[in-house]
Design a protein around this motif. Structure first.
Motif, PDB file in Angstrom:
ATOM      1  N   LEU A 198      32.120  35.715  36.861  1.00  0.00           N
ATOM      2  CA  LEU A 198      32.399  35.156  38.190  1.00  0.00           C
ATOM      3  C   LEU A 198      33.769  35.609  38.682  1.00  0.00           C
ATOM      4  O   LEU A 198      33.932  35.973  39.856  1.00  0.00           O
ATOM      5  CB  LEU A 198      32.361  33.626  38.141  1.00  0.00           C
ATOM      6  N   GLY A 199      34.749  35.580  37.774  1.00  0.00           N
ATOM      7  CA  GLY A 199      36.093  35.996  38.149  1.00  0.00           C
ATOM      8  C   GLY A 199      36.146  37.458  38.550  1.00  0.00           C
ATOM      9  O   GLY A 199      36.812  37.823  39.538  1.00  0.00           O
ATOM     10  N   ILE A 200      35.439  38.312  37.805  1.00  0.00           N
ATOM     11  CA  ILE A 200      35.407  39.733  38.152  1.00  0.00           C
ATOM     12  C   ILE A 200      34.729  39.932  39.506  1.00  0.00           C
ATOM     13  O   ILE A 200      35.185  40.722  40.345  1.00  0.00           O
ATOM     14  CB  ILE A 200      34.683  40.539  37.057  1.00  0.00           C
ATOM     15  N   GLY A 201      33.635  39.192  39.732  1.00  0.00           N
ATOM     16  CA  GLY A 201      32.958  39.265  41.018  1.00  0.00           C
ATOM     17  C   GLY A 201      33.866  38.831  42.159  1.00  0.00           C
ATOM     18  O   GLY A 201      33.910  39.475  43.216  1.00  0.00           O
ATOM     19  N   ALA A 202      34.599  37.732  41.953  1.00  0.00           N
ATOM     20  CA  ALA A 202      35.523  37.255  42.978  1.00  0.00           C
ATOM     21  C   ALA A 202      36.614  38.289  43.248  1.00  0.00           C
ATOM     22  O   ALA A 202      37.032  38.492  44.395  1.00  0.00           O
ATOM     23  CB  ALA A 202      36.148  35.932  42.538  1.00  0.00           C
ATOM     24  N   TYR A 203      37.057  38.974  42.187  1.00  0.00           N
ATOM     25  CA  TYR A 203      38.077  40.011  42.355  1.00  0.00           C
ATOM     26  C   TYR A 203      37.543  41.158  43.210  1.00  0.00           C
ATOM     27  O   TYR A 203      38.257  41.675  44.090  1.00  0.00           O
ATOM     28  CB  TYR A 203      38.531  40.545  40.991  1.00  0.00           C
ATOM     29  N   PHE A 204      36.295  41.556  42.979  1.00  0.00           N
ATOM     30  CA  PHE A 204      35.713  42.630  43.784  1.00  0.00           C
ATOM     31  C   PHE A 204      35.604  42.222  45.253  1.00  0.00           C
ATOM     32  O   PHE A 204      35.865  43.030  46.153  1.00  0.00           O
ATOM     33  CB  PHE A 204      34.341  43.025  43.238  1.00  0.00           C
ATOM     34  N   VAL A 205      35.203  40.976  45.497  1.00  0.00           N
ATOM     35  CA  VAL A 205      35.120  40.495  46.882  1.00  0.00           C
ATOM     36  C   VAL A 205      36.505  40.511  47.521  1.00  0.00           C
ATOM     37  O   VAL A 205      36.678  40.967  48.669  1.00  0.00           O
ATOM     38  CB  VAL A 205      34.515  39.077  46.935  1.00  0.00           C
ATOM     39  N   PHE A 206      37.518  40.026  46.794  1.00  0.00           N
ATOM     40  CA  PHE A 206      38.884  40.040  47.311  1.00  0.00           C
ATOM     41  C   PHE A 206      39.376  41.464  47.543  1.00  0.00           C
ATOM     42  O   PHE A 206      39.973  41.763  48.584  1.00  0.00           O
ATOM     43  CB  PHE A 206      39.815  39.330  46.318  1.00  0.00           C
ATOM     44  N   LYS A 207      39.097  42.344  46.576  1.00  0.00           N
ATOM     45  CA  LYS A 207      39.543  43.730  46.689  1.00  0.00           C
ATOM     46  C   LYS A 207      38.935  44.401  47.918  1.00  0.00           C
ATOM     47  O   LYS A 207      39.604  45.174  48.615  1.00  0.00           O
ATOM     48  CB  LYS A 207      39.159  44.502  45.415  1.00  0.00           C
ATOM     49  N   GLY A 208      37.659  44.105  48.175  1.00  0.00           N
ATOM     50  CA  GLY A 208      37.016  44.687  49.335  1.00  0.00           C
ATOM     51  C   GLY A 208      37.515  44.103  50.640  1.00  0.00           C
ATOM     52  O   GLY A 208      37.858  44.846  51.571  1.00  0.00           O
TER      53      GLY A 208
ATOM     54  N   GLY B  83      30.167  33.622  31.513  1.00  0.00           N
ATOM     55  CA  GLY B  83      29.764  33.514  32.906  1.00  0.00           C
ATOM     56  C   GLY B  83      30.952  33.352  33.840  1.00  0.00           C
ATOM     57  O   GLY B  83      31.007  33.965  34.914  1.00  0.00           O
ATOM     58  N   ALA B  84      31.918  32.530  33.417  1.00  0.00           N
ATOM     59  CA  ALA B  84      33.113  32.319  34.242  1.00  0.00           C
ATOM     60  C   ALA B  84      33.908  33.611  34.390  1.00  0.00           C
ATOM     61  O   ALA B  84      34.457  33.900  35.460  1.00  0.00           O
ATOM     62  CB  ALA B  84      33.983  31.233  33.623  1.00  0.00           C
ATOM     63  N   LEU B  85      33.980  34.405  33.307  1.00  0.00           N
ATOM     64  CA  LEU B  85      34.678  35.687  33.367  1.00  0.00           C
ATOM     65  C   LEU B  85      34.006  36.626  34.364  1.00  0.00           C
ATOM     66  O   LEU B  85      34.683  37.277  35.176  1.00  0.00           O
ATOM     67  CB  LEU B  85      34.713  36.322  31.982  1.00  0.00           C
TER      68      LEU B  85
END
Length: 279
Positions: A171-181, A167-169
């Motif tokens: 979450l991290g991928i999701g956070a990366y997508f938000v940052f990337k966008g 789940g944490a992984l």
């Protein structure tokens, strides 16, 4: 102990051969086709999610989008194998991105690219496997497969902490997508970002799409973590389960509509990348 020169040379030659294969026109075409397939899936999943927000029926997940295509006659199996080959080729292209294409870069860049592209190898490979399963007539609901996976992780020696780490992984991928966008880090992926109407449109789609996809992944990650904390792996049922859970809250339906719009924007952006992406 020193490395054998012959072995080192053979390794370099193998890496060079893999890089040349990854740069071939054939793989370039198939990888672009993979982006087009993913574009269609995101648009379909986003449309299903919007229907769910309005009380309609549907499974806002990969199998929910692929299933109707698999059942279409007479081209269902052909579409499934075409989708499998395209997504598998895209996974192979990302594997080259994570390995041979960055082998001469500094360690920090190699590590960052290995994590980002390596995670995409797994994601695109999973989509290819889903297409193959439906092509072979063994396709299953993505939520059920996710729940079974969670149960297997919890039953392993690592137990619930391992499921929480999954789940944490996510979450991290999701956070990366938000940052990337939000930081517009996707701009180098496209050839056309001049100060034109097309450039402005693709920029807006990229921002909304990456943030929407990031929020969706964030919700899935939270569901995995909740399942780990509660020791109830059946609760981790993927994106569709996350969206269904949101409907129990007053703000749920509007948030689902925002996520649905983001997924559709990401799908359109992926379609543009299939056409104008830097490969």
């Amino acid at each position: 102990m020193t490395a054998e020169p012959g072995g080192e040379t053979a390794g370099s030659e193998a890496a060079q051969a893999l890089e040349e294969a990854a740069d071939s026109p054939g793989l370039d075409f198939l990888a672009r086709s993979g982006f087009a397939v993913l574009a269609l899936l995101h648009i379909l999943i986003g449309s299903i999610a919007a229907s769910v927000a309005f009380g309609g029926y549907g499974q806002a997940e990969t199998s929910g989008a692929i299933g109707p295509l698999a059942r279409s006659e007479p081209f269902g199996p052909l579409l499934m194998w075409a989708g499998c080959i395209a997504c598998a080729s895209l996974a192979l292209w990302q594997f080259a991105e994570a390995t041979v294409r960055v082998r001469r870069r500094p360690t920090r860049e190699r590590l960052a690219k290995g994590i980002s592209s390596g995670s995409l190898v797994f994601i695109y490979g999973s989509v290819a496997a889903t297409f193959a399963a439906f092509a072979g007539g063994t396709g299953r609901d993505s939520g059920d497969r996710t729940s079974d996976f969670s149960a297997a992780v919890v039953a392993s020696p690592a137990g619930a902490p391992a499921l929480g780490a999954v789940g944490a992984l996510i979450l991290g991928i999701g956070a990366y997508f938000v940052f990337k966008g939000s930081a517009r880090r996707f701009r180098p992926e496209l050839k056309y970002f001049e100060d034109t109407r097309r450039g402005h449109l693709l920029n807006a789609l990229g921002v909304a799409g990456h943030i929407g996809k990031g929020v969706a992944l964030f919700l899935v990650g939270l569901l995995f973590i909740a399942a780990a904390v509660n020791h109830q792996p059946e609760e981790s049922t993927g994106l569709d389960g996350s969206l269904q859970a949101l409907l129990d809250y007053p703000f749920g339906a509007p948030l689902i509509l925002v996520i649905a719009a983001g997924l559709i924007c990401y799908g359109i952006f992926a379609l543009a990348r299939a056409r104008w992406g830097r490969m």
